[in-house]
Design an enzyme around this catalytic site. Structure first.
Site, PDB file in Angstrom:
ATOM      1  N   HIS A 356       0.831  -1.210   0.000  1.00 52.94           N
ATOM      2  CA  HIS A 356       0.000   0.000   0.000  1.00 52.94           C
ATOM      3  C   HIS A 356       0.862   1.254   0.000  1.00 52.94           C
ATOM      4  O   HIS A 356       0.534   2.244  -0.665  1.00 52.94           O
ATOM      5  CB  HIS A 356      -0.949  -0.006   1.197  1.00 52.94           C
ATOM      6  CG  HIS A 356      -2.065   0.975   1.082  1.00 52.94           C
ATOM      7  ND1 HIS A 356      -2.018   2.223   1.664  1.00 52.94           N
ATOM      8  CD2 HIS A 356      -3.265   0.907   0.439  1.00 52.94           C
ATOM      9  CE1 HIS A 356      -3.148   2.872   1.392  1.00 52.94           C
ATOM     10  NE2 HIS A 356      -3.915   2.104   0.646  1.00 52.94           N
ATOM     11  N   CYS A 357       1.975   1.214   0.723  1.00 54.45           N
ATOM     12  CA  CYS A 357       2.877   2.367   0.788  1.00 54.45           C
ATOM     13  C   CYS A 357       3.493   2.701  -0.563  1.00 54.45           C
ATOM     14  O   CYS A 357       3.825   3.857  -0.834  1.00 54.45           O
ATOM     15  CB  CYS A 357       4.014   2.098   1.770  1.00 54.45           C
ATOM     16  SG  CYS A 357       3.529   1.511   3.389  1.00 54.45           S
ATOM     17  N   LEU A 358       3.678   1.689  -1.394  1.00 56.83           N
ATOM     18  CA  LEU A 358       4.391   1.843  -2.658  1.00 56.83           C
ATOM     19  C   LEU A 358       3.469   2.026  -3.852  1.00 56.83           C
ATOM     20  O   LEU A 358       3.921   2.003  -4.998  1.00 56.83           O
ATOM     21  CB  LEU A 358       5.288   0.624  -2.889  1.00 56.83           C
ATOM     22  CG  LEU A 358       6.535   0.576  -1.999  1.00 56.83           C
ATOM     23  CD1 LEU A 358       7.088  -0.834  -1.928  1.00 56.83           C
ATOM     24  CD2 LEU A 358       7.595   1.540  -2.507  1.00 56.83           C
TER      25      LEU A 358
END
Length: 368
Positions: A356-358
């Site tokens: 999700h962060c990427l």
């Protein structure tokens, strides 16, 4: 590129939920050697696997430096993946990229938050971050999206989750941290979130996951799965430092109504591990002054909550952990109409985040 002087709420725009129809997903190629081991090659392999998994469901655009363009283009060999040259300081487009907002007339715009690498010179993860500060505007210019700029207000996309119906979840650990917006009160932050995302209620969880170097991003800890229902990272082990964090969050969620007056249904997702980097993995990271140190004695903030919802699919991290299959089963039960794809997450975790962060989803235009 058109820069607007109003706010999304004033113009009738809002941030949709992640499960709303999407046009594409944005990613940024990992390569900085003081964060990704062995010159980023293992992380790049994971990146390719994730991009190709997403591309089965919808288009993907990957931004990459000029130095890595040929390599990335050759490895991302799918018609549904576009590769564009764009400079950046690192790969965390969820946080450095824009947040897209939509209205009911089929228009898409973007919010260009101020970015300070998760704390600037007060606990931030690297410097400089000037290229990442430009990334949100560059994405919006490529997409010809008018933008709203929040000068003086720092926010990362991983610090918020919305249900698309007026409620936002975040953590005090991050948004009230002195290294983000020390000049603003909680109430002032809520007002800004309301103006730029068109939310009516902000739910504050005390903390995120233990040792999350972003200062407790909610996207690694608790996420919406549908309006009124959330998935919370969980442990039943009272010796686990996450135990008190999970129970504190559960208490808030069980005693709070959302913007529509609904009580929350809370589903629990087991935390993997505990997970640690090996000495060999840490030794593969360049040691550069000002960058985040990698230490095999420090527990990694692994979480299955750090997944991405795409059109018809769930792209979730696996960690070569006995809990991987249980996580897949839970996600498949919660998203029966989606195909759950587990993608390699350990290399991303070693770099400080996960799927999700990427990634950053771009919503499809919507007309009533």
């Amino acid at each position: 590129m058109t820069t607007l002087n109003s706010t999304p709420r004033a113009d009738g725009f809002h941030m949709p939920a992640e499960w709303a129809p999407q046009t594409q997903v944005w990613m940024v190629w990992p390569e900085r050697p003081d964060n990704w081991r062995l010159g980023g090659k293992p992380a790049q392999a994971a990146h390719v696997a994730i991009a190709k998994a997403i591309a089965r469901f919808e288009p993907v655009t990957v931004a990459v430096s000029a130095a890595q363009y040929d390599n990335a283009r050759a490895r991302l060999d799918m018609p549904n993946i576009r590769v564009v040259e764009m400079s950046s300081n690192d790969a965390w487009v969820r946080d450095s990229g824009p947040t897209f907002v939509i209205n009911d007339r089929g228009e898409v715009r973007g919010v260009n938050w101020e970015f300070n690498a998760w704390g600037g010179f007060d606990g931030g993860l690297y410097a400089p971050w000037n290229l990442d500060s430009q990334l949100g505007g560059k994405v919006l210019e490529i997409e010809r999206c008018p933008r709203y700029v929040t000068e003086g207000f720092v926010l990362e996309g991983g610090s918020i989750h919305v249900d698309g119906e007026g409620t936002l979840i975040t953590t005090e650990e991050c948004l009230l941290n002195r290294n983000r917006n020390p000049h603003l009160t909680r109430e002032q932050i809520e007002t800004i979130l309301g103006d730029y995302l068109a939310v009516d209620k902000v739910i504050w969880l005390p903390e995120g996951l233990f040792n999350d170097e972003t200062d407790g991003h909610v996207d690694n800890f608790c996420c919406y799965i549908r309006p009124g229902e959330v998935l919370l990272a969980w442990t039943d082990d009272p010796e686990d430092p996450n135990y008190s964090r999970c129970h504190a969050a559960l208490s808030i969620l069980e005693n709070t109504l959302d913007a529509k007056g609904r009580a929350f249904i809370v589903h629990k997702m087991p935390i993997p591990g505990p997970l640690f980097a090996t000495e060999e993995e840490c030794a593969g990271v360049d040691q550069v002054h000002g960058s985040q140190e990698r230490n095999p004695s420090v527990r990694l903030a692994g979480s299955y909550v750090n997944f991405l919802i795409v059109n018809g699919g769930i792209i979730a991290p696996s960690f070569d952990d006995p809990m991987d299959e249980k996580a897949r089963e839970i996600l498949q039960k919660l998203f029966p109409e989606h195909e759950v794809v587990m993608a390699p997450g350990r290399e991303l975790l070693l770099g400080g985040g996960n799927i999700h962060c990427l990634t950053q989803q771009q919503p499809a235009p919507h007309k009533n």
